[in-house]
Design an enzyme around this catalytic site. Structure first.
Site, short mmCIF file in Angstrom:
data_model
loop_
_atom_site.label_atom_id
_atom_site.label_comp_id
_atom_site.label_asym_id
_atom_site.label_seq_id
_atom_site.Cartn_x
_atom_site.Cartn_y
_atom_site.Cartn_z
N HIS A 8 -40.68 -45.46 5.72
CA HIS A 8 -40.61 -44.35 6.51
C HIS A 8 -41.74 -43.60 7.31
O HIS A 8 -42.47 -44.46 6.57
CB HIS A 8 -40.36 -43.21 5.99
CG HIS A 8 -41.16 -42.44 4.43
ND1 HIS A 8 -42.34 -41.97 4.95
CD2 HIS A 8 -41.06 -42.75 3.69
CE1 HIS A 8 -42.43 -41.87 3.53
NE2 HIS A 8 -41.98 -42.99 2.31
N GLU A 88 -36.28 -42.97 -2.64
CA GLU A 88 -37.58 -43.16 -3.29
C GLU A 88 -37.38 -43.33 -5.14
O GLU A 88 -36.78 -42.70 -5.49
CB GLU A 88 -38.48 -41.68 -2.54
CG GLU A 88 -39.82 -41.73 -3.65
CD GLU A 88 -40.12 -42.96 -3.74
OE1 GLU A 88 -40.72 -44.39 -3.67
OE2 GLU A 88 -41.68 -42.93 -2.82
#
Length: 214
Positions: A8, A88
């Site tokens: 990201h 994550e």
């Protein structure tokens, strides 16, 4: 088959670690710089995808979804799948500022793969869910209707573990590699039964078991 692994773009948590203490990890947004990074990454990814369509698998966290949106890939995207197994590493709800540094120091000393965060996951837990995701991806990719180009928009540690699984890297080698920078990517091409990485990950130390990236 071609896999493009993209971390990201820059998020609020990348520039202000105290943000994790007041905003849920999954809700951290991109910074203005991150939005620019994502737009630039979109141009590069479109170049890599020529000429065919792409299947996109994206972590459901806000920063990964915003990265994909700002990339503006348009009609080249054949399908988009929000995939929780690409999220994550879970640190466990809102973080405590006083414990943050201590936990990171403990994890560094113990080893990123096996150290379990008190209210969250170990790297080994992430490795398990990455393995389950890859198994399901291979089943989906066996369908002739599934694009041969696959874009995965995820997170630093998760991407390293995806590669650990694909290349059979040792845990020692995994722990010797750095995360990709924000909005940095790697391209993996499959030739027969073997995968080839377009360029290695940055390695901050020699692997204690002398293994290398292949």
């Amino acid at each position: 088959m071609r896999l493009i692994l993209l971390r990201h773009a820059e998020s609020l948590g990348n520039v202000d670690e105290r943000a994790y203490c007041r905003i849920p990890d999954h809700a951290l947004p991109l910074t203005p710089r991150g939005e620019e990074q994502a737009r630039a990454a979109g141009t590069e990814v479109l170049r890599l995808l020529e000429p065919g369509p792409v299947a996109v698998y994206v972590s459901p966290y806000l920063r990964t979804r915003q990265t994909l949106q700002r990339m503006a890939l348009g009609d080249v995207v054949e399908r988009t799948v929000l995939e929780p197994r690409l999220r994550e590493q879970d640190w466990g709800n809102l973080q405590d500022e006083g414990e943050q540094l201590t936990l990171k120091q403990q994890r560094q000393a113990y080893g990123h793969f096996f150290f379990r965060l008190p209210l969250g996951e170990s790297g080994a837990d992430v490795d398990d869910r990455v393995a389950a995701f890859l198994s399901e991806l291979w089943i989906s990719a066996a369908d002739p209707a599934h694009p041969t180009n696959v874009l995965i928009v995820s997170h630093g540690l998760t991407i390293r573990l995806l590669c650990r699984r694909l290349f059979g890297w040792s845990i020692e080698l995994f722990e010797s590699l750095s995360n990709l920078d924000t909005c940095e990517h790697r391209v993996l091409d499959r030739h027969g039964t073997r995968w080839q990485l377009d360029r290695p990950f940055h390695q901050w130390r020699d692997s204690p078991d002398d293994s290398v990236q292949r």
